[in-house]
Design a protein around this motif. Structure first.
Motif, PDB file in Angstrom:
ATOM      1  N   ARG B 289       0.823  -1.359  -0.089  1.00  0.00           N
ATOM      2  CA  ARG B 289       0.014  -0.050  -0.186  1.00  0.00           C
ATOM      3  C   ARG B 289       0.948   1.226  -0.001  1.00  0.00           C
ATOM      4  O   ARG B 289       0.463   2.281  -0.514  1.00  0.00           O
ATOM      5  CB  ARG B 289      -0.985  -0.142   1.325  1.00  0.00           C
ATOM      6  N   CYS B 292       2.161   1.893  -3.539  1.00  0.00           N
ATOM      7  CA  CYS B 292       1.503   2.327  -4.762  1.00  0.00           C
ATOM      8  C   CYS B 292       0.759   3.589  -4.337  1.00  0.00           C
ATOM      9  O   CYS B 292      -0.122   4.075  -4.822  1.00  0.00           O
ATOM     10  CB  CYS B 292       0.218   1.242  -4.695  1.00  0.00           C
ATOM     11  N   ALA B 294      -1.095   4.324  -1.709  1.00  0.00           N
ATOM     12  CA  ALA B 294      -2.426   4.368  -0.969  1.00  0.00           C
ATOM     13  C   ALA B 294      -2.396   4.622   0.715  1.00  0.00           C
ATOM     14  O   ALA B 294      -3.047   5.588   0.997  1.00  0.00           O
ATOM     15  CB  ALA B 294      -3.061   2.837  -1.337  1.00  0.00           C
ATOM     16  N   PRO B 314      -1.821   7.628  -4.921  1.00  0.00           N
ATOM     17  CA  PRO B 314      -1.732   6.718  -6.295  1.00  0.00           C
ATOM     18  C   PRO B 314      -1.786   7.338  -7.440  1.00  0.00           C
ATOM     19  O   PRO B 314      -0.818   7.032  -8.261  1.00  0.00           O
ATOM     20  CB  PRO B 314      -3.183   6.212  -6.187  1.00  0.00           C
ATOM     21  N   ALA B 315      -2.114   8.607  -7.560  1.00  0.00           N
ATOM     22  CA  ALA B 315      -1.873   9.428  -8.795  1.00  0.00           C
ATOM     23  C   ALA B 315      -0.522  10.029  -8.927  1.00  0.00           C
ATOM     24  O   ALA B 315       0.298   9.666  -9.901  1.00  0.00           O
ATOM     25  CB  ALA B 315      -2.774  10.793  -8.680  1.00  0.00           C
ATOM     26  N   ILE B 318       1.781   6.604  -9.831  1.00  0.00           N
ATOM     27  CA  ILE B 318       1.636   6.614 -11.204  1.00  0.00           C
ATOM     28  C   ILE B 318       2.359   7.533 -12.099  1.00  0.00           C
ATOM     29  O   ILE B 318       3.079   7.239 -13.002  1.00  0.00           O
ATOM     30  CB  ILE B 318       0.190   6.298 -11.770  1.00  0.00           C
ATOM     31  N   ASP B 332     -10.014  -3.583  -5.619  1.00  0.00           N
ATOM     32  CA  ASP B 332      -8.994  -2.645  -5.516  1.00  0.00           C
ATOM     33  C   ASP B 332      -8.614  -2.187  -6.991  1.00  0.00           C
ATOM     34  O   ASP B 332      -7.835  -1.504  -7.495  1.00  0.00           O
ATOM     35  CB  ASP B 332      -7.511  -2.795  -4.789  1.00  0.00           C
TER      36      ASP B 332
END
Lengths: 317, 496
Positions: B289, B292, B294, B314-315, B318, B332
């Protein structure tokens, strides 16, 4: 250049077709029981159903986000009072009247969105609280007897027919449905809303600003409820406390009849429009059959049960 | 015995016999049908066809209580411990000692529980509340609850998956004692060494069918793996050259941690596949988590390509080039009610959008290519992704990243509930990405997967890295020993 991808986006869903079938059935009943029924009468029904129809679209959008907006009726009622008060019967006030009404509507939507996203209050309760606050606020503001009226020249919005064949309010309704269709099925924002509505957690983990999408949806919902309230005001011509209260429950019923799901991730503007028409025609039918108003609730409940049972039967197979 | 869920067969004509006082190891990959079979035996599900006999009598439990009444008890892997009840209340749930008025005899129950736990050799406090227990202790409570019913047939579903090597030995010794007393045991495990030690017989399931049934001495480790996987492991995993040791680190954590994760330091080279092993609940979830975005890292430094990076959401992760494949794809990863097309195309359309409009043609052609490339089996691109099998769903999650090749790929239990064919396809895809220079982190409880795929394996114990093994030194025993976290191993890891 193939148009297939674009057409595929607009293919009517099974739910919309079921709603269409139901509507045809109701129209047939109406035709049989009233003896005569013309296309003109159908359009007149649609004209009067437009305020509800637009509010159903608002509800359908929030249902797509997996939530409920219990403040749409109160918001439409707020629009009614604000519009009539600020118009004060004089067409010269149209600019301020419309601007003020829309600002109030957007403020309600923003407040709903922030309650849900920032304070993490379930939408069902946040919007219920909002509707109570609006209702109470209106009573305080108006002292129970609202003043003001809608000038006759503005009422053409709902009373006028284009070339005598197409009511203006039906055009507005169709335009709103079309714009929402474009939003959801043809824009990035709409896709992000749809993905957020179908699975908020997954959308967030994939980098979508889901919270913003929820706020946007609530602002759109209240804006549309306000528009519905404006059309309703044009029909009645005056301010009335609680005039749109029944629209909250009716909008949920109509959206669900039109294929919306409480689990989110579905947006069917055609279904929502048909759902609104079904409820409205049902009322006409009961009137023609001279049944008591209570019958409306029973029939409405029965239709929701039938529509959902049909949808579930289909899924089982 | 056969059973299908919808159109998916999960058990296909499975037959076997269990003797009194025998330990039978039920072996198979995730999704092979083991849990379904155990659920039928313990009364949680009904079979579509086939029959069972227990002590020579027809046995077809309609409900779990009926199975218990007939002397069948199961200790589930995903433990059903009630968080607000004590250990004793959990163990004696619905069987609490009562007095003549029907009121509970709390003191008696706790005394009984103390005696029971002492007899089993479990160091647990009967008055501890369920929610205060770590995964390993919850598992022991689950086992104690099943044994307290004095079953004729005891089913243990991965009893040791969350246990340290020492606690696992206690449970294996307990199994041996119960067996002496005539209890028959069905024992599910992924640990080959345990199976070889404890099992009198092994039954292997693959994709719902029985592929091996053999007595002790008639099978070895390789036979089991071959029967589970259906082919040799070299075919399942991609053949890859070792990544160059000169390759630059693409991702580094320097004392990075958060409230759930003690500070951690590690470096991942470009093109390297780094496995992270551990017993259940040792910090794998907080780590996945955090990676990523989160539950982000709140302290320490994160470097991507040598430059400080932020994984604060998360954004942001990425945008920094970190792709994550979650373990729970249904919650998820996917919007189950929406079409495959929309689930695959998220990043593809973000890059091709013009003036905020969806690039529908590009979306469709991307989805068509991705579906063909991953051989995703579906009726068409508009089928809701929830209707696909687990393996195909997981491929849809992977396909999303085709449009946006990441620098770092984080996989968390990437093949949970995925069929063997899809597994192999996923492993080969991971291998291809690594060959292109993507750094890959695989967090998995499946040691076969980690050993087959990784260049290097780190072990997690209580949220800290407790050991490191290079490919040449991989062995299940060595990794298990490091993952059990004895003090000297932890000290050794501190130097890494």
């Amino acid at each position: 250049m193939s148009l297939a991808p674009f057409i595929a986006q607009l293919r009517p869903s099974a739910a919309s077709l079921r709603a269409l079938g139901l509507l045809v059935l109701l129209l047939a009943l109406l035709l049989v029981s009233s003896g005569a029924f013309s296309g003109q009468q159908l359009l007149d029904n649609a004209r009067q159903a437009a305020p509800l129809g637009i509010i159903v679209l608002a509800q359908a959008l929030i249902l797509m986000m997996g939530r409920l907006d219990l403040s749409v009726g109160a918001t439409a009622g707020l629009a009614n009072v604000v519009l009539a008060t600020s118009f004060a019967g004089d067409m010269a006030n149209i600019g301020t009247a419309l601007a003020l009404t829309l600002i109030f509507g957007l403020a309600v939507g923003l407040a709903n969105g922030l309650l849900v996203v920032v304070l993490r209050i379930p939408a069902f309760l946040a919007t219920l609280a909002m509707s109570l606050i609006i209702a109470g606020g209106l009573l305080v503001f108006t002292g129970g007897s609202p003043r003001g009226s809608i000038p006759a020249s503005f009422r053409v919005v709902t009373e006028g027919w284009i070339a005598g064949v197409l009511p203006w309010s039906v055009v507005v309704w169709a335009l709103v449905a079309g714009l929402l269709s474009v939003l959801v099925h043809f824009t990035m924002t709409g896709r992000r809303m749809l993905l957020s509505g179908a699975n908020m957690r997954a959308a967030r983990l994939n980098g979508i600003a889901s919270d913003r999408m929820v706020i946007l949806a609530f602002m759109l919902s209240s804006l549309l409820a306000t528009l519905g309230g404006i059309l309703l005001s044009a029909i009645t011509g005056m301010a009335t406390i609680g005039i749109a209260d029944s629209y909250t429950v009716d909008s949920i019923a109509a959206a669900v009849i039109g294929g919306a799901l409480f689990s989110g991730g579905v947006f069917l503007p055609l279904g929502a429009a048909l759902g609104a028409l079904i409820l409205f025609i049902l009322q006409s039918l009961l009137y023609v059959l001279s049944l008591p108003p209570a019958a409306k609730f029973i029939m409405q409940g029965a239709i929701i049960v039938v529509a959902l049972a049909l949808a579930n039967l289909k899924k089982e197979r | 015995m056969s059973k299908a869920f919808g159109r998916n067969p999960v058990l296909r004509g499975v037959s076997f016999t269990l003797e009194r006082g025998e330990v039978l190891a039920l072996v198979g990959e995730n999704g092979a049908g083991k849990s379904t079979l155990m659920n039928i035996i313990s009364g949680g599900l009904a079979q579509d066809s086939g029959s069972m006999t227990l002590d020579g009598l027809d046995y077809r439990p309609a409900r779990p209580v009926e199975a218990m009444r007939r002397g069948v008890a199961i200790a589930h892997q995903e433990t059903a411990i009630m968080p607000d009840l004590t250990i004793a209340e959990n163990i004696y749930f619905r069987r609490e000692p009562r007095n003549a008025l029907g009121l509970l005899r709390q003191a008696r129950m706790h005394a009984d529980c103390t005696a029971l736990l002492a007899g089993l050799g479990f160091a647990l406090d009967p008055r501890a509340l369920g929610h205060s227990l770590p995964a390993a202790e919850r598992q022991l409570v689950e086992i104690a609850r099943a044994i307290e019913r004095r079953p004729k047939l005891l089913v243990l579903d991965e009893p040791t998956a969350s246990l340290s090597a020492h606690a696992a030995e206690t449970v294996l010794a307990l199994m041996a004692r119960l067996k002496e007393q005539g209890t028959s045991i069905i024992f599910i495990s992924h640990r080959m060494s345990e199976i070889m030690d404890a099992a009198d017989r092994a039954v292997v399931l693959k994709d719902g069918a029985l592929t091996l049934e053999a007595r002790r001495g008639d099978f070895d480790r390789d036979d089991l793996i071959q029967a589970m996987v259906g082919r040799t492991l070299t075919m399942v995993f991609p053949e890859r050259p070792a990544p160059s040791s000169k390759a630059k680190p693409v991702f580094e954590l320097q004392s990075a941690g958060n409230a759930q994760l003690p500070p951690m330091t590690l470096a991942l080279r470009s093109g390297e596949i780094l496995g992270i092993a551990g017993l259940e609940g040792q910090g794998q979830r907080p780590l996945a988590r955090a990676l990523c975005g989160a539950d982000p890292f709140t302290q320490g430094t994160i470097l991507i390509d040598g430059k400080a990076a932020s994984l604060s959401s998360p954004a942001a992760a990425i945008a920094s080039g970190v792709a994550s494949i979650p373990d729970d794809r249904k919650h998820d990863g996917l919007a189950l009610s929406l079409p495959i097309r929309m689930n695959m195309s998220l990043f593809a359309i973000s890059e091709k959008a013009r003036f905020g409009f969806l690039p529908l043609r590009a979306e469709r052609s991307f989805a068509q290519d991705a579906r063909a490339r991953f051989s995703i089996r579906s009726t068409d691109l508009e089928q809701p992704v929830g209707e696909l099998s687990g393996g195909n769903q997981q491929k849809v999650v992977f396909a999303r990243w085709l449009a946006h090749v990441p620098k770092i790929l984080v996989l968390y239990e990437p093949t949970k509930g995925v069929d063997v064919q899809s597994k192999s396809e996923i492993y080969h895809l991971v291998g291809e990405l690594a060959a292109k220079g993507v750094g890959v982190i695989v967090i998995s409880s499946d040691l076969i997967e980690l050993i087959g795929l990784s260049d290097r394996i780190l072990t997690l114990y209580e949220g800290r890295l407790s050991g490191e093994v290079e490919r040449a030194a991989f062995s299940e025993e060595r990794i298990m020993a490091l993952a059990s976290g004895p003090a000297d191993m932890a000290r050794e890891a501190a130097h890494v």
